[in-house]
Enzyme design. Structure first.
Site, PDB file in Angstrom:
ATOM      1  N   LYS A  13       0.835  -1.213   0.000  1.00 23.10           N
ATOM      2  CA  LYS A  13       0.000   0.000   0.000  1.00 23.10           C
ATOM      3  C   LYS A  13       0.867   1.260   0.000  1.00 23.10           C
ATOM      4  CE  LYS A  13      -2.284  -1.116   3.807  1.00 23.10           C
ATOM      5  NZ  LYS A  13      -1.691  -2.432   4.132  1.00 23.10           N
ATOM      6  N   ARG A  88      -9.841   0.134   8.473  1.00 26.37           N
ATOM      7  CA  ARG A  88      -9.415  -1.241   8.742  1.00 26.37           C
ATOM      8  C   ARG A  88     -10.492  -2.033   9.471  1.00 26.37           C
ATOM      9  NH1 ARG A  88      -3.486   0.099   8.680  1.00 26.37           N
ATOM     10  NH2 ARG A  88      -2.291  -1.791   9.010  1.00 26.37           N
ATOM     11  N   ARG A 127      11.697  -6.193   5.158  1.00 26.20           N
ATOM     12  CA  ARG A 127      11.432  -4.783   4.844  1.00 26.20           C
ATOM     13  C   ARG A 127      12.248  -3.870   5.763  1.00 26.20           C
ATOM     14  NH1 ARG A 127       5.350  -2.437   4.855  1.00 26.20           N
ATOM     15  NH2 ARG A 127       5.343  -2.889   7.083  1.00 26.20           N
ATOM     16  N   ARG A 160      10.918  -1.953  11.385  1.00 27.99           N
ATOM     17  CA  ARG A 160       9.806  -1.589  12.265  1.00 27.99           C
ATOM     18  C   ARG A 160       9.587  -2.615  13.375  1.00 27.99           C
ATOM     19  NH1 ARG A 160       4.856  -0.022   8.346  1.00 27.99           N
ATOM     20  NH2 ARG A 160       3.781  -1.097  10.040  1.00 27.99           N
ATOM     21  N   ARG A 171      -0.653  -9.361  13.158  1.00 28.68           N
ATOM     22  CA  ARG A 171      -1.234  -8.395  12.195  1.00 28.68           C
ATOM     23  C   ARG A 171      -1.988  -9.121  11.083  1.00 28.68           C
ATOM     24  NH1 ARG A 171       3.896  -5.522  10.486  1.00 28.68           N
ATOM     25  NH2 ARG A 171       2.652  -4.038   9.313  1.00 28.68           N
TER      26      ARG A 171
END
Ligand code: AMP
Length: 214
Positions: A13, A88, A127, A160, A171
């Protein structure tokens, strides 16, 4: 144009939003980025949100709805915006609809990036992002030129807190339980555009622009 970029964590996203804002000339509004900035500044909202974020859980609806209500009324949102990571939950989507209706506005498209869980976990664990400019890297597929440093700023890249394996699992559970029902919600409203998000960023971007007709 008012667009929602929808998809599980790691679907791309943020990466696609950064490309689309150049094409569409509307601001990207990422609740995740706003919450991370509040957390880094140590504001009361940031402190409250941090507990949920680090555990991979959703921040309470009223907090994120308040953020979006305020942000979407700013001048730069007059000709549209791109929501990244909001809504969400069904209550968030309902609140968004009511908020925009009150301003004689509505959402034009909901782009759903479709990616399998196995690919998501692989993307998220590898990431890294720049805390200064928000640039996103992948250690295998789009590594920075100098190890551990942002190509633009030279800042040290971060991993992160919620991109660690346990939080990633949580998540994904949250996505499948609380967020994925939004697909039906927006399908019924005739707004859902499903896009294959599994490929490289360029290929996905071309799928997205095709779905939006831009
Ligand atoms: P993201 O950067 O979109 O992956 O968001 C990171 C984290 O911020 C999420 O795991 C949640 O803890 C929180 N968050 C971001 N957007 C929302 C939202 N719309 N509703 C609830 N929590 C959110």
């Amino acid at each position: 144009m008012r667009i929602v970029l929808f998809g599980p964590p790691g679907a791309g996203k943020g990466t696609q939003a950064k490309r689309l804002i150049d094409t569409l000339k509307v601001p990207q509004i990422s609740t995740g980025d706003i919450l991370r900035a509040a957390k880094a500044e140590g504001t009361p909202m940031g402190k409250k949100a941090a507990e949920f974020m680090d555990a991979g859980k959703l921040v309470p609806d009223e907090v994120v709805i308040g953020i979006i209500d305020e942000r979407t009324q700013k001048d730069d949102c007059q000709s549209g915006f791109m929501l990244d990571g909001f809504p969400r939950t069904i209550p968030q989507a309902e609140a968004l609809g009511a908020m925009l209706k009150g301003r004689d506005q509505g959402i034009d498209h909901v782009v759903s990036l479709e990616v399998d869980d196995g690919v998501l976990v692989q993307r998220l664990t590898r990431r890294r992002s720049c805390p200064e400019c928000g640039a996103i890297y992948h250690l295998d597929f789009s590594p920075p030129k100098t190890e551990g440093k942002c190509d633009q700023e030279g800042a040290a890249l971060m991993h992160r807190a919620d991109d660690q394996e346990e939080a990633i699992r949580e998540r994904l559970n949250v996505f499948h339980g609380q967020t994925s029902p939004l697909k039906d919600f927006y399908k019924q409203a005739g707004l859902l555009r499903e896009v294959d998000g599994a490929g490289a960023p360029d290929a996905v971007f071309s799928n997205v622009t095709q779905a939006l007709g831009v």
